[in-house]
Design a protein around this motif. Sequence first.
Motif, PDB file in Angstrom:
ATOM      1  N   ASN A 104       0.836  -1.208   0.000  1.00 50.57           N
ATOM      2  CA  ASN A 104       0.000   0.000   0.000  1.00 50.57           C
ATOM      3  C   ASN A 104       0.870   1.257   0.000  1.00 50.57           C
ATOM      4  OD1 ASN A 104      -2.461  -1.291  -0.083  1.00 50.57           O
ATOM      5  ND2 ASN A 104      -2.862  -1.106   2.103  1.00 50.57           N
ATOM      6  N   ASP A 134       2.518   1.601  -3.477  1.00 53.16           N
ATOM      7  CA  ASP A 134       1.564   1.951  -4.540  1.00 53.16           C
ATOM      8  C   ASP A 134       0.913   3.312  -4.362  1.00 53.16           C
ATOM      9  OD1 ASP A 134       2.085  -0.496  -5.650  1.00 53.16           O
ATOM     10  OD2 ASP A 134       0.182  -1.412  -5.032  1.00 53.16           O
ATOM     11  N   HIS A 135       0.616   3.689  -3.124  1.00 52.21           N
ATOM     12  CA  HIS A 135      -0.198   4.884  -2.901  1.00 52.21           C
ATOM     13  C   HIS A 135       0.542   6.062  -2.272  1.00 52.21           C
ATOM     14  CE1 HIS A 135      -3.553   2.472  -4.126  1.00 52.21           C
ATOM     15  NE2 HIS A 135      -3.313   1.596  -3.165  1.00 52.21           N
ATOM     16  N   CYS A 176       3.442   6.943  -5.036  1.00 47.72           N
ATOM     17  CA  CYS A 176       2.985   6.886  -6.433  1.00 47.72           C
ATOM     18  C   CYS A 176       4.140   6.650  -7.407  1.00 47.72           C
ATOM     19  CB  CYS A 176       2.238   8.162  -6.814  1.00 47.72           C
ATOM     20  SG  CYS A 176       0.818   8.478  -5.762  1.00 47.72           S
ATOM     21  N   GLU A 178      -7.987  -1.050  -5.217  1.00 47.48           N
ATOM     22  CA  GLU A 178      -8.316   0.368  -5.059  1.00 47.48           C
ATOM     23  C   GLU A 178      -9.458   0.562  -4.071  1.00 47.48           C
ATOM     24  OE1 GLU A 178      -6.762   3.101  -6.205  1.00 47.48           O
ATOM     25  OE2 GLU A 178      -5.250   1.716  -6.955  1.00 47.48           O
TER      26      GLU A 178
END
Length: 162
Positions: free
Chosen positions: A54, A57-58, A61, A112
């Motif tokens: 997480n 990925d988030h 970015c 997502e």
Amino acid sequence: MNDKPLDLVNLMIPAKPDYVGIARLAVSGIANRMGFSYDDIEDLKLAVSEACTNAVDHAYCGGEGEIEVNCNIFTNRIQIEVIDRGNSFNVEEVEKRTGPIKMGRSMNAIRERGLGLYLIKSLMDHVDIKGDNGVIVKMTKYIRKDVVEPHVETSTSFPTNG
């Protein structure tokens, strides 16, 4: 739960997919040394992997950044913090999106919707997430002593042909 940990293991990894396995391996080794069952170690590895993924990925970015993994070792539990200093998010907003999985969706679409957070919460005994100036995912798993795994049959349950 305010007692002091016996030991603290800190790990700092680049926020890149290639390094998530290192965090998973470190937590696995610590949990094994503490006496966690095989199934609980697998749960810990998956939860840490999800929390780190997480962050990769988030939080950043795909940009540069680091993920800090802190393992607080207690006599009866491990408390793991996965910390990033990247983009924060609204935990309540993500949790609202989680729910039943509809077939036909891509895995990315499912991720997502916060499936990673749902998975972490189902694998760990306690999870606390703070999204302020980055994200801190604090996960606790207790050691279960003298528990027979539910799928293991005892020798007395087998019929004998004597």
